[in-house]
Design a protein around this motif. Structure first.
Motif, PDB file in Angstrom:
ATOM      1  N   PHE A 172       6.474   1.847  11.956  1.00 54.90           N
ATOM      2  CA  PHE A 172       7.636   0.895  11.751  1.00 54.90           C
ATOM      3  C   PHE A 172       8.611   1.552  12.513  1.00 54.90           C
ATOM      4  CE2 PHE A 172      10.744  -0.877   8.725  1.00 54.90           C
ATOM      5  CZ  PHE A 172      11.170  -1.924   9.530  1.00 54.90           C
ATOM      6  N   TRP A 173       8.948   2.977  12.022  1.00 58.21           N
ATOM      7  CA  TRP A 173      10.040   3.495  12.827  1.00 58.21           C
ATOM      8  C   TRP A 173       9.978   3.666  14.134  1.00 58.21           C
ATOM      9  CZ3 TRP A 173      10.517   9.055  14.147  1.00 58.21           C
ATOM     10  CH2 TRP A 173      11.891   9.525  14.648  1.00 58.21           C
ATOM     11  N   LYS A 174       8.693   3.942  14.768  1.00 55.84           N
ATOM     12  CA  LYS A 174       8.440   4.299  16.254  1.00 55.84           C
ATOM     13  C   LYS A 174       8.626   2.988  17.154  1.00 55.84           C
ATOM     14  CE  LYS A 174       7.598   7.687  18.008  1.00 55.84           C
ATOM     15  NZ  LYS A 174       8.565   8.645  18.679  1.00 55.84           N
ATOM     16  N   GLU A 175       7.923   2.127  16.493  1.00 57.61           N
ATOM     17  CA  GLU A 175       7.663   0.732  17.182  1.00 57.61           C
ATOM     18  C   GLU A 175       8.712  -0.463  16.902  1.00 57.61           C
ATOM     19  OE1 GLU A 175       3.601  -0.365  17.226  1.00 57.61           O
ATOM     20  OE2 GLU A 175       2.876   1.640  17.205  1.00 57.61           O
ATOM     21  N   GLY A 176       9.038  -0.360  15.535  1.00 54.19           N
ATOM     22  CA  GLY A 176      10.181  -1.229  14.914  1.00 54.19           C
ATOM     23  C   GLY A 176      10.070  -2.776  15.110  1.00 54.19           C
ATOM     24  N   GLY A 177       8.729  -3.033  15.231  1.00 48.30           N
ATOM     25  CA  GLY A 177       8.253  -4.576  15.351  1.00 48.30           C
ATOM     26  C   GLY A 177       8.141  -5.096  13.991  1.00 48.30           C
ATOM     27  N   ASP A 178       8.061  -6.743  14.035  1.00 51.30           N
ATOM     28  CA  ASP A 178       7.749  -7.594  12.810  1.00 51.30           C
ATOM     29  C   ASP A 178       6.648  -7.240  12.294  1.00 51.30           C
ATOM     30  OD1 ASP A 178      10.390  -8.642  13.378  1.00 51.30           O
ATOM     31  OD2 ASP A 178       9.739 -10.546  13.895  1.00 51.30           O
ATOM     32  N   LYS A 179       5.629  -6.955  13.166  1.00 48.60           N
ATOM     33  CA  LYS A 179       4.184  -6.798  12.753  1.00 48.60           C
ATOM     34  C   LYS A 179       4.000  -5.414  11.815  1.00 48.60           C
ATOM     35  CE  LYS A 179      -0.669  -6.199  14.511  1.00 48.60           C
ATOM     36  NZ  LYS A 179      -1.509  -5.882  15.280  1.00 48.60           N
ATOM     37  N   GLN A 180       5.027  -4.392  12.311  1.00 49.77           N
ATOM     38  CA  GLN A 180       4.734  -3.054  11.953  1.00 49.77           C
ATOM     39  C   GLN A 180       5.736  -3.129  10.309  1.00 49.77           C
ATOM     40  OE1 GLN A 180       5.481  -3.426  14.815  1.00 49.77           O
ATOM     41  NE2 GLN A 180       3.449  -2.726  15.611  1.00 49.77           N
ATOM     42  N   ALA A 181       6.610  -4.131  10.337  1.00 49.61           N
ATOM     43  CA  ALA A 181       7.502  -4.062   9.285  1.00 49.61           C
ATOM     44  C   ALA A 181       6.717  -4.955   8.109  1.00 49.61           C
ATOM     45  CB  ALA A 181       8.648  -5.001   9.627  1.00 49.61           C
ATOM     46  N   MET A 182       6.202  -5.795   8.345  1.00 49.31           N
ATOM     47  CA  MET A 182       5.297  -6.833   7.174  1.00 49.31           C
ATOM     48  C   MET A 182       3.986  -5.630   6.778  1.00 49.31           C
ATOM     49  SD  MET A 182       6.886  -9.260   6.598  1.00 49.31           S
ATOM     50  CE  MET A 182       5.512  -9.863   5.598  1.00 49.31           C
ATOM     51  N   LYS A 183       3.502  -4.696   7.903  1.00 50.70           N
ATOM     52  CA  LYS A 183       2.605  -3.980   7.276  1.00 50.70           C
ATOM     53  C   LYS A 183       3.012  -2.989   6.206  1.00 50.70           C
ATOM     54  CE  LYS A 183      -1.123  -1.006   9.183  1.00 50.70           C
ATOM     55  NZ  LYS A 183      -1.749  -0.327  10.505  1.00 50.70           N
ATOM     56  N   VAL A 184       4.314  -2.522   6.333  1.00 49.54           N
ATOM     57  CA  VAL A 184       4.857  -1.605   5.466  1.00 49.54           C
ATOM     58  C   VAL A 184       5.039  -2.388   4.126  1.00 49.54           C
ATOM     59  CG1 VAL A 184       7.008  -0.315   4.895  1.00 49.54           C
ATOM     60  CG2 VAL A 184       6.081  -0.201   7.116  1.00 49.54           C
ATOM     61  N   PHE A 185       5.533  -3.574   4.284  1.00 47.97           N
ATOM     62  CA  PHE A 185       5.878  -4.389   3.191  1.00 47.97           C
ATOM     63  C   PHE A 185       4.202  -4.833   2.328  1.00 47.97           C
ATOM     64  CE2 PHE A 185       5.838  -8.921   1.490  1.00 47.97           C
ATOM     65  CZ  PHE A 185       6.788  -8.783   0.233  1.00 47.97           C
ATOM     66  N   ARG A 186       3.307  -5.125   3.045  1.00 46.36           N
ATOM     67  CA  ARG A 186       2.137  -5.603   2.346  1.00 46.36           C
ATOM     68  C   ARG A 186       1.431  -4.300   1.573  1.00 46.36           C
ATOM     69  NH1 ARG A 186       1.454  -9.050   7.010  1.00 46.36           N
ATOM     70  NH2 ARG A 186       0.432  -7.327   8.078  1.00 46.36           N
ATOM     71  N   HIS A 187       1.829  -2.999   2.220  1.00 43.74           N
ATOM     72  CA  HIS A 187       1.214  -1.695   1.788  1.00 43.74           C
ATOM     73  C   HIS A 187       1.980  -1.553   0.583  1.00 43.74           C
ATOM     74  CE1 HIS A 187      -1.833  -0.731   4.555  1.00 43.74           C
ATOM     75  NE2 HIS A 187      -0.849  -0.245   5.609  1.00 43.74           N
ATOM     76  N   SER A 188       3.089  -1.960   0.398  1.00 44.10           N
ATOM     77  CA  SER A 188       3.917  -1.575  -1.058  1.00 44.10           C
ATOM     78  C   SER A 188       3.543  -2.488  -1.889  1.00 44.10           C
ATOM     79  CB  SER A 188       5.542  -1.877  -0.525  1.00 44.10           C
ATOM     80  OG  SER A 188       5.748  -3.162  -0.496  1.00 44.10           O
ATOM     81  N   LEU A 189       2.888  -3.638  -1.833  1.00 43.06           N
ATOM     82  CA  LEU A 189       2.460  -4.604  -2.805  1.00 43.06           C
ATOM     83  C   LEU A 189       1.190  -4.045  -3.530  1.00 43.06           C
ATOM     84  CD1 LEU A 189       2.481  -7.941  -0.916  1.00 43.06           C
ATOM     85  CD2 LEU A 189       4.145  -7.050  -2.348  1.00 43.06           C
ATOM     86  N   TRP A 190       0.485  -3.213  -2.822  1.00 42.17           N
ATOM     87  CA  TRP A 190      -0.823  -2.628  -3.324  1.00 42.17           C
ATOM     88  C   TRP A 190      -0.547  -1.156  -4.045  1.00 42.17           C
ATOM     89  CZ3 TRP A 190      -2.510   1.681  -1.572  1.00 42.17           C
ATOM     90  CH2 TRP A 190      -2.461   2.169  -0.136  1.00 42.17           C
ATOM     91  N   TYR A 191       0.308  -0.621  -3.433  1.00 42.36           N
ATOM     92  CA  TYR A 191       0.613   0.610  -3.658  1.00 42.36           C
ATOM     93  C   TYR A 191       1.140   1.163  -5.154  1.00 42.36           C
ATOM     94  CZ  TYR A 191       3.500   5.163  -3.326  1.00 42.36           C
ATOM     95  OH  TYR A 191       3.807   6.665  -3.679  1.00 42.36           O
ATOM     96  N   LEU A 192       1.909   0.202  -5.550  1.00 43.88           N
ATOM     97  CA  LEU A 192       2.653   0.575  -6.852  1.00 43.88           C
ATOM     98  C   LEU A 192       1.631   0.356  -7.900  1.00 43.88           C
ATOM     99  CD1 LEU A 192       5.396   1.397  -8.384  1.00 43.88           C
ATOM    100  CD2 LEU A 192       5.743  -0.806  -8.627  1.00 43.88           C
ATOM    101  N   PRO A 193       1.075  -0.715  -8.143  1.00 45.88           N
ATOM    102  CA  PRO A 193      -0.116  -0.585  -9.087  1.00 45.88           C
ATOM    103  C   PRO A 193      -1.130   0.333  -9.001  1.00 45.88           C
ATOM    104  CG  PRO A 193      -0.388  -2.621  -7.393  1.00 45.88           C
ATOM    105  CD  PRO A 193       0.963  -1.949  -7.307  1.00 45.88           C
ATOM    106  N   VAL A 194      -1.506   0.676  -7.524  1.00 47.08           N
ATOM    107  CA  VAL A 194      -2.494   1.932  -7.619  1.00 47.08           C
ATOM    108  C   VAL A 194      -1.973   3.079  -8.192  1.00 47.08           C
ATOM    109  CG1 VAL A 194      -3.634   3.365  -5.758  1.00 47.08           C
ATOM    110  CG2 VAL A 194      -3.771   0.810  -5.650  1.00 47.08           C
ATOM    111  N   ILE A 195      -0.769   3.512  -7.630  1.00 50.03           N
ATOM    112  CA  ILE A 195      -0.228   4.654  -8.126  1.00 50.03           C
ATOM    113  C   ILE A 195       0.037   4.702  -9.789  1.00 50.03           C
ATOM    114  CG2 ILE A 195       2.018   5.975  -8.217  1.00 50.03           C
ATOM    115  CD1 ILE A 195       0.040   6.531  -5.870  1.00 50.03           C
ATOM    116  N   LEU A 196       0.605   3.488 -10.338  1.00 51.93           N
ATOM    117  CA  LEU A 196       0.594   3.648 -11.815  1.00 51.93           C
ATOM    118  C   LEU A 196      -0.525   3.482 -12.481  1.00 51.93           C
ATOM    119  CD1 LEU A 196       3.313   0.600 -11.984  1.00 51.93           C
ATOM    120  CD2 LEU A 196       3.729   3.315 -12.141  1.00 51.93           C
ATOM    121  N   GLY A 197      -1.593   3.133 -11.809  1.00 54.68           N
ATOM    122  CA  GLY A 197      -3.240   3.186 -12.463  1.00 54.68           C
ATOM    123  C   GLY A 197      -3.713   4.616 -12.594  1.00 54.68           C
TER     124      GLY A 197
END
Length: 411
Positions: free
Chosen positions: A350-375
């Motif tokens: 996201f930092w290197k390319e800065g596109g909307d596709k990369q931004a939404m990929k970061v956002f989607r990863h954050s959705l599963w990241y938190l419940p996985v880490i808490l689990g």
């Protein structure tokens, strides 16, 4: 009568823009007929608009459905931003679950209810202040106050009622510290954060604090302490290979030290940035249209860099700070590493390319990241004896369990 003056923008275009915005709040029929005069000045044009008086029949207006019980509950849910409120309640429950101190079902349920009330009040007060701006954004223009599904007076009453009920429930059923945190979060979100959204890019940092406070509320609701004192000093839980036999068996009561809630707070705080910065980049056009001073609007590259910084901070928090605080065993540092590396790689792109596709990929990863880490934190909670043991997560530095050490002592 409206007078428009502009040396750069065609006045008729300006009038049409104003009409489009106003159509969110007034009946469109008022713009169908008007008289206008244009006068030329030395350096500009002056457009004077005289709206013709309108006498529209009642049939020209769309009828508003009566608020039935089911529709009213749905509106309350939208005012409360139900999904965001649920996330905060889950953060509170996680703080209670990770605490080494015992709790009861009534305290657990009352903490959840009190937190939900606080979230409902804060989110409703936020929407009451942002109606004109929400109306300009496609993402928010269907909110209850914008579409007039509920009156501002009714919404204000709901915000006041829940804003009082939340802290009262927390005070009476848990303790004053949790109630003060809940009330402070209402003021921080509906006050400082909402005001700063149109003033400074630092609103995102204030919002991250708001999102992390529920973790502290869960800890204090269980009777935990947030500040160090002679009775509750900071204690470090070093890896087994750096400890001596005299450090065992572990004193689990030492987990109730200020480093543990701080570590959980930092996890929740840093998670907000990849989550929000990725989403805000994708909808930065709407934020710009509404006049919000978001980093994704003013400096998209720095917005991506901040997301990357906190992805790095999340990795170090999970790999060092959380097990060092005693919230989990050191096995958590290993099992959480794949999830952190996946999110770190997405933030890097996201930092290197800065596109909307990369931004939404970061956002989607954050959705599963938190419940996985808490689990994983629940699974590796300090003091839980799972069948499989090894030297990294064992109870003694030589890899043996407590039971084996006890048998050796008996022999």
């Amino acid at each position: 009568m409206h007078v428009y003056t502009s040396p750069y923008i065609h006045p008729l275009s300006h009038a049409r823009t104003n009409a489009t915005f106003s159509s969110f709040f007034f009946h469109n029929g008022q713009w169908t007929s008007y008289k206008s005069t244009i006068t030329r000045g030395p350096h500009s044009l002056h457009l004077t608009v005289h709206p013709a008086p309108q006498s529209l029949p009642r049939s020209a207006y769309k009828p508003v459905d009566a608020l039935s019980t089911s529709r009213l509950l749905k509106v309350y849910s939208e005012l409360s931003k139900a999904r965001l409120s649920i996330l905060n309640v889950l953060a509170v429950m996680s703080g209670m679950a990770l605490s080494p101190l015992p709790t009861t079902v009534p305290i657990l349920l009352s903490t959840a209810v009190g937190t939900a009330f606080c979230c409902a009040s804060a989110n409703t007060l936020n929407q009451l202040q942002e109606v004109p701006f929400d109306a300009q954004m496609a993402r928010t223009r269907n909110r209850p106050l914008v579409r007039r599904a509920i009156t501002p007076f009714h919404a204000t009453g709901f915000a006041i009622a829940t804003g009082i009920a939340g802290p009262v429930v927390l005070w009476t059923m848990t303790n004053p510290a949790t109630a003060i945190l809940g009330a402070s979060n209402i003021l921080l979100y509906a006050g400082a954060y909402t005001w700063m959204k149109r003033k400074s890019i630092w609103n995102t940092w204030v919002g991250a604090v708001v999102g992390a406070v529920p973790a502290l509320m869960g800890w204090t609701a269980s009777g935990g302490h947030l500040l160090p004192s002679p009775s509750y000093p900071v204690h470090f839980f070093l890896p087994p290979f750096l400890t001596t036999p005299t450090d065992f068996p572990l004193d689990l009561s030492m987990i109730d030290n200020p480093l543990a809630p701080f570590a959980f707070f930092m996890l929740m705080f840093s998670w907000q940035f990849p989550h929000f910065n990725g989403l805000s980049h994708a909808v930065r056009g709407s934020y710009a249209q509404a006049g919000y001073r978001m980093l994704s609007v003013l400096d998209p590259n720095k917005n991506a860099l901040v997301s990357l910084r906190h992805a790095v901070l999340l990795t170090s928090t999970c790999s060092i700070l959380i097990p060092l605080s005693g919230l989990t065993t050191w096995w958590f540092a290993l099992t959480s590493l794949p999830a952190n590396l996946i999110c770190l790689e997405a933030a890097w792109r996201f930092w290197k390319e800065g596109g909307d596709k990369q931004a939404m990929k970061v956002f989607r990863h954050s959705l599963w990241y938190l419940p996985v880490i808490l689990g994983l934190m629940m699974f590796h909670k300090q003091g839980i004896a799972w069948p499989v043991q090894s030297s990294l997560g064992s109870d003694s530095p030589d890899g043996s369990s407590k039971e084996e050490n006890q048998k050796e002592k008996e022999v």
